[in-house]
Design a protein around this motif. Structure first.
Motif, PDB file in Angstrom:
ATOM      1  N   LYS A   2       0.821  -1.203   0.000  1.00 57.85           N
ATOM      2  CA  LYS A   2       0.000   0.000   0.000  1.00 57.85           C
ATOM      3  C   LYS A   2       0.859   1.258   0.000  1.00 57.85           C
ATOM      4  N   LEU A   3       1.931   1.252   0.781  1.00 56.93           N
ATOM      5  CA  LEU A   3       2.826   2.414   0.828  1.00 56.93           C
ATOM      6  C   LEU A   3       3.515   2.637  -0.517  1.00 56.93           C
ATOM      7  N   ILE A   4       3.909   1.558  -1.179  1.00 55.23           N
ATOM      8  CA  ILE A   4       4.612   1.678  -2.461  1.00 55.23           C
ATOM      9  C   ILE A   4       3.655   2.154  -3.550  1.00 55.23           C
ATOM     10  N   GLU A   5       2.443   1.594  -3.584  1.00 53.65           N
ATOM     11  CA  GLU A   5       1.465   2.020  -4.596  1.00 53.65           C
ATOM     12  C   GLU A   5       1.000   3.442  -4.344  1.00 53.65           C
ATOM     13  N   TRP A   6       1.052   3.890  -3.102  1.00 56.51           N
ATOM     14  CA  TRP A   6       0.733   5.290  -2.775  1.00 56.51           C
ATOM     15  C   TRP A   6       1.682   6.241  -3.507  1.00 56.51           C
ATOM     16  N   GLN A   7       2.899   5.792  -3.779  1.00 54.36           N
ATOM     17  CA  GLN A   7       3.858   6.595  -4.532  1.00 54.36           C
ATOM     18  C   GLN A   7       3.961   6.123  -5.993  1.00 54.36           C
ATOM     19  N   ASP A   8       2.877   5.486  -6.475  1.00 55.37           N
ATOM     20  CA  ASP A   8       2.764   5.042  -7.874  1.00 55.37           C
ATOM     21  C   ASP A   8       3.857   4.047  -8.264  1.00 55.37           C
ATOM     22  N   GLY A   9       4.395   3.333  -7.291  1.00 48.37           N
ATOM     23  CA  GLY A   9       5.388   2.304  -7.584  1.00 48.37           C
ATOM     24  C   GLY A   9       4.747   0.923  -7.613  1.00 48.37           C
ATOM     25  N   ARG A  10       5.552  -0.089  -7.783  1.00 50.01           N
ATOM     26  CA  ARG A  10       5.060  -1.463  -7.747  1.00 50.01           C
ATOM     27  C   ARG A  10       6.057  -2.335  -6.987  1.00 50.01           C
ATOM     28  N   VAL A  11       5.588  -3.448  -6.497  1.00 51.64           N
ATOM     29  CA  VAL A  11       6.425  -4.349  -5.720  1.00 51.64           C
ATOM     30  C   VAL A  11       6.161  -5.770  -6.195  1.00 51.64           C
ATOM     31  N   TRP A  12       7.213  -6.578  -6.287  1.00 52.75           N
ATOM     32  CA  TRP A  12       7.043  -7.950  -6.741  1.00 52.75           C
ATOM     33  C   TRP A  12       8.117  -8.853  -6.132  1.00 52.75           C
ATOM     34  N   VAL A  13       7.861 -10.161  -6.226  1.00 53.21           N
ATOM     35  CA  VAL A  13       8.733 -11.169  -5.609  1.00 53.21           C
ATOM     36  C   VAL A  13       9.438 -11.970  -6.697  1.00 53.21           C
ATOM     37  N   GLU A  14      10.708 -12.267  -6.459  1.00 58.36           N
ATOM     38  CA  GLU A  14      11.458 -13.207  -7.290  1.00 58.36           C
ATOM     39  C   GLU A  14      12.038 -14.287  -6.390  1.00 58.36           C
ATOM     40  N   SER A  15      11.664 -15.530  -6.634  1.00 52.90           N
ATOM     41  CA  SER A  15      12.184 -16.647  -5.847  1.00 52.90           C
ATOM     42  C   SER A  15      11.778 -17.955  -6.529  1.00 52.90           C
ATOM     43  N   ASP A  16      12.681 -18.940  -6.476  1.00 54.48           N
ATOM     44  CA  ASP A  16      12.353 -20.246  -7.033  1.00 54.48           C
ATOM     45  C   ASP A  16      11.734 -21.159  -5.989  1.00 54.48           C
TER      46      ASP A  16
ATOM     47  N   CYS B  40      14.110 -12.460  -3.415  1.00 49.41           N
ATOM     48  CA  CYS B  40      14.374 -11.055  -3.745  1.00 49.41           C
ATOM     49  C   CYS B  40      13.036 -10.319  -3.785  1.00 49.41           C
ATOM     50  N   ILE B  41      12.920  -9.287  -2.970  1.00 51.99           N
ATOM     51  CA  ILE B  41      11.751  -8.411  -3.027  1.00 51.99           C
ATOM     52  C   ILE B  41      12.170  -7.145  -3.761  1.00 51.99           C
ATOM     53  N   HIS B  42      11.545  -6.884  -4.904  1.00 50.59           N
ATOM     54  CA  HIS B  42      11.831  -5.676  -5.681  1.00 50.59           C
ATOM     55  C   HIS B  42      10.720  -4.648  -5.428  1.00 50.59           C
ATOM     56  N   PHE B  43      11.098  -3.396  -5.300  1.00 48.19           N
ATOM     57  CA  PHE B  43      10.079  -2.345  -5.272  1.00 48.19           C
ATOM     58  C   PHE B  43      10.635  -1.054  -5.861  1.00 48.19           C
ATOM     59  N   GLU B  44       9.716  -0.286  -6.451  1.00 48.18           N
ATOM     60  CA  GLU B  44      10.079   0.987  -7.088  1.00 48.18           C
ATOM     61  C   GLU B  44       9.708   2.153  -6.169  1.00 48.18           C
ATOM     62  N   TRP B  45      10.561   3.153  -6.195  1.00 51.08           N
ATOM     63  CA  TRP B  45      10.303   4.354  -5.389  1.00 51.08           C
ATOM     64  C   TRP B  45      10.752   5.568  -6.199  1.00 51.08           C
ATOM     65  N   PRO B  46       9.917   6.625  -6.273  1.00 50.25           N
ATOM     66  CA  PRO B  46      10.269   7.787  -7.105  1.00 50.25           C
ATOM     67  C   PRO B  46      11.434   8.586  -6.525  1.00 50.25           C
ATOM     68  N   ARG B  47      12.190   9.234  -7.410  1.00 48.87           N
ATOM     69  CA  ARG B  47      13.281  10.099  -6.948  1.00 48.87           C
ATOM     70  C   ARG B  47      12.750  11.358  -6.278  1.00 48.87           C
ATOM     71  N   THR B  48      11.600  11.810  -6.730  1.00 49.50           N
ATOM     72  CA  THR B  48      10.911  12.932  -6.072  1.00 49.50           C
ATOM     73  C   THR B  48       9.497  12.464  -5.765  1.00 49.50           C
ATOM     74  N   PRO B  49       8.913  12.884  -4.648  1.00 44.79           N
ATOM     75  CA  PRO B  49       7.629  12.332  -4.216  1.00 44.79           C
ATOM     76  C   PRO B  49       6.488  12.684  -5.158  1.00 44.79           C
ATOM     77  N   VAL B  50       5.540  11.774  -5.276  1.00 42.60           N
ATOM     78  CA  VAL B  50       4.320  12.018  -6.049  1.00 42.60           C
ATOM     79  C   VAL B  50       3.458  12.989  -5.259  1.00 42.60           C
ATOM     80  N   GLU B  51       3.013  14.058  -5.935  1.00 42.62           N
ATOM     81  CA  GLU B  51       2.204  15.057  -5.252  1.00 42.62           C
ATOM     82  C   GLU B  51       0.804  14.519  -4.998  1.00 42.62           C
TER      83      GLU B  51
END
Length: 406
Positions: free
Chosen positions: A368-382, A388-399
């Motif tokens: 929820k916190l990541i999507e609040w900043q228009d990012g996404r989160v996903w899992v990589e594991s066999d 590995c937990i990947h998530f995106e975060w903006p360099r400047t905050p989403v207004e």
């Protein structure tokens, strides 16, 4: 010989007259052909205009075509109804005359029209307009230039879509969210008091029965204390989830290497687990608390669900122009692919709570916190070793338009 010349002269005269008559006939024929061609062109143009009118009239969207003076050239039936005009013919009529409140509602309207006539496409996601029947509406508006056969901008094509119902739904959702947050706050505070009372009462009983308590009773009291603690944690996490993305603090420059070092020092994870950053870590402009909460939860999960007494958690960053992709990697047991989405669900745990304490809300809060900043989160594991937990975060905050001081 005189009569010969007379005959020649007569023949020349006849030829001249015949030529003149032929030329006159050819000119008349050419003129008639040109008239027929012009008539054909006029008929074609009329047919094309009629087809244009039919196309606009039957279009299933609110669509209108204007000339450079904002007079109606063509329009759809839906445009008439959505604008509150009914079924009248408005061809050739001026938009501002039909909607006298339009310029009052939108003082920048003439400037917008000029921008479109200069070749620009203008989109407004929320525009307040007064309908012809006096009602108020909120619309999404898009205006584009249309060009004649010479390539000159001859007017404007406009599209409008009512968003009033959507805005009403969004307002209701915000209201429900506030009610849920208020309920979570009340539940977190009001239910904690009796829980603490139950826990204290159990401790007093255990102390009074210390000399006669059997091992089985001791185990039951320990289980009771564990359940009370779990419920308190659950209430805290429900409150955190309801507030995620609503409590916004001022953005500031954050050195993510320093942030993770601070998190590592403040949490009692012990010396058995190595937590380190690998490669260059970025400096972001961001609210600190949500980013701190995400890293804390991810590292805690990696250690809590580890199947060994010692292990390693590595944080890396892939840097892009407008965002950073963080990777939190552990060497734990891994997560099977069929559970990669499930881990982000509410109250979802991959192990029984009797084995690993948790509310099942930690990853949901992260998402929820990541999507609040228009990012996404996903899992990589066999599912065999390591996650590995990947998530995106903006360099400047989403207004965000709505901010509440935290």
């Amino acid at each position: 010989m005189d009569y010969v010349w007379a005959i020649v002269a007569a023949l020349l005269c006849v030829f001249s007259i015949t030529t003149a008559l032929l030329l006159r006939a050819l000119k008349k024929a050419e003129a008639r052909a040109l008239l027929r061609e012009n008539d054909s062109r006029s008929n074609t143009a009329a047919e094309q205009e009629a087809l244009l009118q039919v196309f606009f009239k039957d279009a299933p969207v609110s669509l209108a075509m204007f000339d450079r003076d904002v007079n109606y050239v063509a329009y759809s039936t839906k445009w008439l109804h959505d604008s509150g005009l009914g079924d009248i013919d408005i061809t050739g009529r001026n938009h501002y005359e039909l909607f006298p409140d339009y310029l009052r509602d939108n003082p920048d309207a003439r400037n917008t029209v000029q921008r479109i006539l200069n070749g620009e496409t203008v989109i407004n996601d929320k525009l307040r307009v007064t309908r012809a029947d006096g009602g108020c509406d909120y619309i999404r508006y898009e205006g584009r230039p249309w060009r004649n056969l010479k390539g000159e901008v001859a007017g404007i094509i406009s599209f409008r879509e009512s968003i009033a119902s959507r805005l009403k739904t969004e307002d209701e959702l915000r209201r429900y969210a506030r009610e849920v947050e208020q309920f979570a706050y009340i539940a977190s505070h009001d239910l904690k008091a009796p829980l603490r009372g139950i826990d204290n009462l159990a401790k007093w009983i255990a102390e009074d029965m210390a000399g006669v308590m059997t091992p089985e009773v001791k185990e039951n009291f320990a289980m009771l204390h564990s359940r009370v603690t779990r419920l308190e944690t659950l209430l805290d996490d429900i409150l955190r989830y309801s507030r995620a993305g609503h409590v916004v603090e001022e953005a500031r420059s954050i050195d993510t290497f320093e942030l993770i070092s601070t998190i590592t020092k403040l949490n009692p994870w012990g010396e058995n687990f190595e937590i380190k950053c690998e490669g260059m870590m970025p400096v972001l402009t961001s609210p600190r608390t949500p980013l701190e909460q995400i890293f804390t939860n991810l590292i805690t999960n990696a250690i809590k669900h580890h199947d060994r007494k010692n292990g390693k958690v590595t944080i890396k960053a892939n840097q892009f122009r407008d965002h950073v992709e963080f990777i939190v990697q552990d060497d734990g047991p891994g997560i099977p692919p069929e559970f990669h989405e499930r881990v982000f669900g509410l109250f979802q745990t991959l192990k029984p709570r009797d084995k690993v304490e948790g509310s099942g809300l930690g990853m949901a809060i992260i998402k929820k916190l990541i999507e609040w900043q228009d990012g996404r989160v996903w899992v990589e594991s066999d599912g065999k070793r390591g996650t590995c937990i990947h998530f995106e975060w903006p360099r400047t905050p989403v207004e965000r338009k709505e901010k509440h001081a935290g």
